[in-house]
Scaffold this motif. Structure first.
Motif, PDB file in Angstrom:
ATOM      1  N   THR A   1       0.860  -1.174   0.000  1.00 12.98           N
ATOM      2  CA  THR A   1       0.000   0.000   0.000  1.00 12.98           C
ATOM      3  C   THR A   1       0.900   1.229   0.000  1.00 12.98           C
ATOM      4  O   THR A   1       1.743   1.382   0.893  1.00 12.98           O
ATOM      5  CB  THR A   1      -0.906   0.022   1.251  1.00 12.98           C
ATOM      6  OG1 THR A   1      -1.624  -1.210   1.323  1.00 12.98           O
ATOM      7  CG2 THR A   1      -1.887   1.180   1.196  1.00 12.98           C
ATOM      8  N   ASP A   2       0.743   2.082  -1.030  1.00 11.17           N
ATOM      9  CA  ASP A   2       1.597   3.271  -1.079  1.00 11.17           C
ATOM     10  C   ASP A   2       1.033   4.351  -0.153  1.00 11.17           C
ATOM     11  O   ASP A   2      -0.027   4.179   0.464  1.00 11.17           O
ATOM     12  CB  ASP A   2       1.804   3.754  -2.520  1.00 11.17           C
ATOM     13  CG  ASP A   2       0.566   4.368  -3.161  1.00 11.17           C
ATOM     14  OD1 ASP A   2      -0.418   4.678  -2.453  1.00 11.17           O
ATOM     15  OD2 ASP A   2       0.596   4.545  -4.399  1.00 11.17           O
ATOM     16  N   ALA A   3       1.739   5.458  -0.064  1.00 13.06           N
ATOM     17  CA  ALA A   3       1.373   6.522   0.876  1.00 13.06           C
ATOM     18  C   ALA A   3       0.003   7.127   0.558  1.00 13.06           C
ATOM     19  O   ALA A   3      -0.634   7.705   1.430  1.00 13.06           O
ATOM     20  CB  ALA A   3       2.452   7.609   0.876  1.00 13.06           C
ATOM     21  N   ASP A   4      -0.472   6.970  -0.684  1.00  9.93           N
ATOM     22  CA  ASP A   4      -1.787   7.490  -1.080  1.00  9.93           C
ATOM     23  C   ASP A   4      -2.894   6.451  -0.925  1.00  9.93           C
ATOM     24  O   ASP A   4      -4.042   6.702  -1.291  1.00  9.93           O
ATOM     25  CB  ASP A   4      -1.754   7.990  -2.525  1.00  9.93           C
ATOM     26  CG  ASP A   4      -0.813   9.178  -2.695  1.00  9.93           C
ATOM     27  OD1 ASP A   4      -0.754  10.018  -1.771  1.00  9.93           O
ATOM     28  OD2 ASP A   4      -0.131   9.244  -3.736  1.00  9.93           O
ATOM     29  N   GLY A   5      -2.547   5.252  -0.422  1.00  8.60           N
ATOM     30  CA  GLY A   5      -3.556   4.223  -0.194  1.00  8.60           C
ATOM     31  C   GLY A   5      -3.793   3.282  -1.362  1.00  8.60           C
ATOM     32  O   GLY A   5      -4.674   2.421  -1.288  1.00  8.60           O
ATOM     33  N   ARG A   6      -3.026   3.422  -2.436  1.00 10.73           N
ATOM     34  CA  ARG A   6      -3.174   2.506  -3.576  1.00 10.73           C
ATOM     35  C   ARG A   6      -2.574   1.152  -3.216  1.00 10.73           C
ATOM     36  O   ARG A   6      -1.451   1.084  -2.713  1.00 10.73           O
ATOM     37  CB  ARG A   6      -2.500   3.073  -4.823  1.00 10.73           C
ATOM     38  CG  ARG A   6      -3.244   4.271  -5.412  1.00 10.73           C
ATOM     39  CD  ARG A   6      -2.587   4.728  -6.713  1.00 10.73           C
ATOM     40  NE  ARG A   6      -1.243   5.231  -6.460  1.00 10.73           N
ATOM     41  CZ  ARG A   6      -0.938   6.518  -6.305  1.00 10.73           C
ATOM     42  NH1 ARG A   6      -1.875   7.435  -6.377  1.00 10.73           N
ATOM     43  NH2 ARG A   6       0.302   6.894  -6.087  1.00 10.73           N
ATOM     44  N   ILE A   7      -3.308   0.089  -3.511  1.00 10.43           N
ATOM     45  CA  ILE A   7      -2.898  -1.267  -3.151  1.00 10.43           C
ATOM     46  C   ILE A   7      -2.462  -2.038  -4.394  1.00 10.43           C
ATOM     47  O   ILE A   7      -3.129  -1.996  -5.421  1.00 10.43           O
ATOM     48  CB  ILE A   7      -4.059  -2.011  -2.448  1.00 10.43           C
ATOM     49  CG1 ILE A   7      -4.415  -1.303  -1.148  1.00 10.43           C
ATOM     50  CG2 ILE A   7      -3.705  -3.475  -2.208  1.00 10.43           C
ATOM     51  CD1 ILE A   7      -5.676  -1.820  -0.479  1.00 10.43           C
TER      52      ILE A   7
ATOM     53  N   SER B   1       5.727   3.336   1.667  1.00 12.57           N
ATOM     54  CA  SER B   1       4.787   2.228   1.494  1.00 12.57           C
ATOM     55  C   SER B   1       4.797   1.328   2.725  1.00 12.57           C
ATOM     56  O   SER B   1       5.741   1.349   3.519  1.00 12.57           O
ATOM     57  CB  SER B   1       5.137   1.404   0.251  1.00 12.57           C
ATOM     58  OG  SER B   1       6.371   0.735   0.424  1.00 12.57           O
TER      59      SER B   1
END
Length: 141
Positions: free
Chosen positions: A22-28, A132
């Motif tokens: 999960t990146d810092a923007d919440g993308r998985i 992440s």
């Protein structure tokens, strides 16, 4: 060694991995791969790779056992650079702390072994800024 005292580095073996990043923007993103551990005296190798969105990423660890509860390692990660860190052992748990040389990248990981499965969670930072987080389930092949 009692089963509750076995950790990921207790024995040589091949592990199949399923990871989620999960990146810092919440993308998985999901990834699968494998980890191969070999032991030669106090030196261990952990050659790992994952397939993340069609891209193969690898980490090749050279691990030196300092004592029963402490290991030091160097890992070549082509995507990030050379990683240096420690593994602190507590029964079936490994606590890892690392830095990426010549950068502000640093992070941690906790790996818990239960029988023929290991569960890990970790985070990568650029200085104090989250890059992440990840989770991984490893099953012994």
């Amino acid at each position: 060694m009692h089963l509750q005292n076995q950790h990921l580095l207790s024995e040589a073996g091949k592990w199949l991995t399923q990871s989620e990043f999960t990146d810092a923007d919440g993308r998985i993103s999901k990834a699968s791969g494998e980890t191969l551990i070999s032991i030669n005296g106090s030196e261990l190798k952990n050659n790992s790779w994952i397939d993340l969105n069609g891209k193969k990423l690898s980490n090749d660890y050279t691990i030196t056992q300092i004592n029963e509860r402490l290991y030091e390692y160097v890992s070549k990660n082509p995507a990030l650079g050379q990683q240096k860190g420690t593994f602190n052992i507590d029964r079936n748990r490994i606590y890892s702390k690392f830095v990426i040389e010549n950068s502000a990248f640093n992070g941690f990981e906790v790996i818990v072994r239960r029988g023929n499965c290991c569960y890990s969670e970790g985070a990568l930072y650029d200085g104090d800024v989250l890059v992440s987080i990840w989770t991984c389930v490893m099953e012994k092949a």
